[in-house]
Design a protein around this motif. Structure first.
Motif, PDB file in Angstrom:
ATOM      1  N   TYR A   1       0.845  -1.180   0.000  1.00  0.00           N
ATOM      2  CA  TYR A   1       0.000   0.000   0.000  1.00  0.00           C
ATOM      3  C   TYR A   1       0.890   1.243   0.000  1.00  0.00           C
ATOM      4  N   ARG A   2       0.327   2.348  -0.467  1.00  0.00           N
ATOM      5  CA  ARG A   2       0.971   3.648  -0.311  1.00  0.00           C
ATOM      6  C   ARG A   2      -0.023   4.585   0.362  1.00  0.00           C
ATOM      7  N   GLN A   3       0.498   5.356   1.297  1.00  0.00           N
ATOM      8  CA  GLN A   3      -0.305   6.364   1.975  1.00  0.00           C
ATOM      9  C   GLN A   3       0.381   7.710   1.762  1.00  0.00           C
ATOM     10  N   ALA A   4      -0.229   8.551   0.918  1.00  0.00           N
ATOM     11  CA  ALA A   4       0.301   9.890   0.706  1.00  0.00           C
ATOM     12  C   ALA A   4      -0.131  10.775   1.865  1.00  0.00           C
ATOM     13  N   ALA A   5       0.573  11.860   2.075  1.00  0.00           N
ATOM     14  CA  ALA A   5       0.314  12.749   3.204  1.00  0.00           C
ATOM     15  C   ALA A   5      -1.153  13.176   3.220  1.00  0.00           C
ATOM     16  N   GLY A   6      -1.840  12.914   4.343  1.00  0.00           N
ATOM     17  CA  GLY A   6      -3.214  13.343   4.508  1.00  0.00           C
ATOM     18  C   GLY A   6      -4.228  12.578   3.681  1.00  0.00           C
ATOM     19  N   ARG A   7      -3.801  11.444   3.147  1.00  0.00           N
ATOM     20  CA  ARG A   7      -4.711  10.673   2.294  1.00  0.00           C
ATOM     21  C   ARG A   7      -4.846   9.260   2.805  1.00  0.00           C
ATOM     22  N   GLY A   8      -5.793   8.539   2.206  1.00  0.00           N
ATOM     23  CA  GLY A   8      -6.045   7.165   2.630  1.00  0.00           C
ATOM     24  C   GLY A   8      -5.042   6.192   2.055  1.00  0.00           C
ATOM     25  N   LEU A   9      -5.246   4.935   2.371  1.00  0.00           N
ATOM     26  CA  LEU A   9      -4.371   3.875   1.895  1.00  0.00           C
ATOM     27  C   LEU A   9      -4.757   3.469   0.474  1.00  0.00           C
ATOM     28  N   GLN A  10      -3.776   3.447  -0.386  1.00  0.00           N
ATOM     29  CA  GLN A  10      -3.984   3.036  -1.773  1.00  0.00           C
ATOM     30  C   GLN A  10      -3.307   1.699  -2.000  1.00  0.00           C
ATOM     31  N   LEU A  11      -4.080   0.680  -2.373  1.00  0.00           N
ATOM     32  CA  LEU A  11      -3.503  -0.627  -2.663  1.00  0.00           C
ATOM     33  C   LEU A  11      -2.744  -0.558  -3.989  1.00  0.00           C
ATOM     34  N   LEU A  12      -1.473  -0.951  -3.956  1.00  0.00           N
ATOM     35  CA  LEU A  12      -0.650  -0.931  -5.165  1.00  0.00           C
ATOM     36  C   LEU A  12      -0.566  -2.322  -5.813  1.00  0.00           C
ATOM     37  N   PHE A  13      -0.221  -3.317  -5.004  1.00  0.00           N
ATOM     38  CA  PHE A  13      -0.042  -4.691  -5.508  1.00  0.00           C
ATOM     39  C   PHE A  13      -0.481  -5.669  -4.422  1.00  0.00           C
ATOM     40  N   TYR A  14      -0.928  -6.847  -4.863  1.00  0.00           N
ATOM     41  CA  TYR A  14      -1.086  -7.930  -3.907  1.00  0.00           C
ATOM     42  C   TYR A  14      -0.668  -9.234  -4.565  1.00  0.00           C
ATOM     43  N   SER A  15      -0.331 -10.197  -3.715  1.00  0.00           N
ATOM     44  CA  SER A  15       0.196 -11.468  -4.198  1.00  0.00           C
ATOM     45  C   SER A  15      -0.376 -12.610  -3.363  1.00  0.00           C
ATOM     46  N   VAL A  16      -0.848 -13.639  -4.051  1.00  0.00           N
ATOM     47  CA  VAL A  16      -1.392 -14.813  -3.351  1.00  0.00           C
ATOM     48  C   VAL A  16      -0.399 -15.972  -3.340  1.00  0.00           C
ATOM     49  N   GLY A  17       0.749 -15.802  -4.002  1.00  0.00           N
ATOM     50  CA  GLY A  17       1.752 -16.850  -4.000  1.00  0.00           C
ATOM     51  C   GLY A  17       3.012 -16.411  -4.732  1.00  0.00           C
ATOM     52  N   ILE A  18       4.035 -17.249  -4.665  1.00  0.00           N
ATOM     53  CA  ILE A  18       5.313 -16.937  -5.316  1.00  0.00           C
ATOM     54  C   ILE A  18       5.097 -16.660  -6.792  1.00  0.00           C
TER      55      ILE A  18
END
Lengths: 111, 113
Positions: free
Chosen positions: B36-53
């Motif tokens: 996730y990335r959280q910019a100053a004063g902002r919510g959490l933004q999902l960037l990537f997710y992984s369910v396995g290698i």
């Protein structure tokens, strides 16, 4: 777009009072709901999860879920200055692995 | 018990430089992993997710990429940083399954100058 809305605050309550934090979500198919606490400069910490309609209590914290109204809330009883933080609401849909987060409500407990 | 580590804790990089952030999880097997990335004063933004290698899903098209070379290791990279890449980068893990609780690492604060 699956939206999660929270009042940004700031919310101020005196020490010992009840703090009430609210969250609405747009995806009616959402099944899992979470509250995180984030202190300034720190990462979010999970404090409550709720999956069924009704209330769930854990110490001074009570989460309330109403799926029909698409509404989830967090009550903090006997608020303490250490509860001062930003509280994030997160919602997970019925399928997939994503969480959708609100922008958070800033809470200040005044001694 | 499970623990999640991220490093570095803080990073200051010039525009155009590469990036590599690392996340490792201990005490669990085959976790779902998230950046996730959280910019100053902002919510959490999902960037990537992984369910396995080797399995990466991208949520936001941008100049970042992610890799999962081992079961409990997740890496966020960029070839050329932009000013807009500044923010608080958070790695999280969850047990395998829809709707499972996510637990966050301590985060990396990135400033791009």
């Amino acid at each position: 777009q699956k939206e999660v809305e929270q009042n940004s605050g700031p919310l101020s309550v005196p020490e010992g009072a009840i703090a009430s934090l609210n969250c609405t979500y747009s995806d009616r198919g959402s099944q899992s709901f979470f509250w995180y606490r984030q202190y300034s400069g720190k990462s979010p910490e999970l404090i409550m999860s709720i999956y069924s309609n009704g209330d769930k209590e854990d110490g001074r914290f009570t989460a309330q879920l109403n799926k029909a109204s698409q509404y989830v809330s967090l009550l903090i009883r006997d608020s303490q200055p250490s509860d001062s933080a930003t509280y994030l609401c997160a919602v997970s849909p019925n399928t997939g692995n994503q969480f959708y987060f609100g922008t958070g409500t800033s809470l200040t407990v005044i001694p | 018990s499970q623990t999640i580590h991220q490093w570095p804790a803080t990073l200051v990089q010039p525009v155009g430089s590469p990036l590599s952030l690392e996340c490792t999880v201990e005490g669990t097997s085959n976790p779902n992993l998230y950046w996730y990335r959280q910019a100053a004063g902002r919510g959490l933004q999902l960037l990537f997710y992984s369910v396995g290698i080797g399995q990466i899903s991208s949520e936001v098209p941008q100049n970042l990429s992610a890799s999962r070379p081992q079961d409990r290791q997740f890496i966020l990279s960029s070839k050329k940083l932009l000013l807009s890449d500044s923010g608080f980068y958070l790695c999280a893990w969850s047990a395998t399954g829809t709707g499972d609780e996510q637990f966050f690492g301590p985060g990396t604060r990135l400033t791009v100058l």
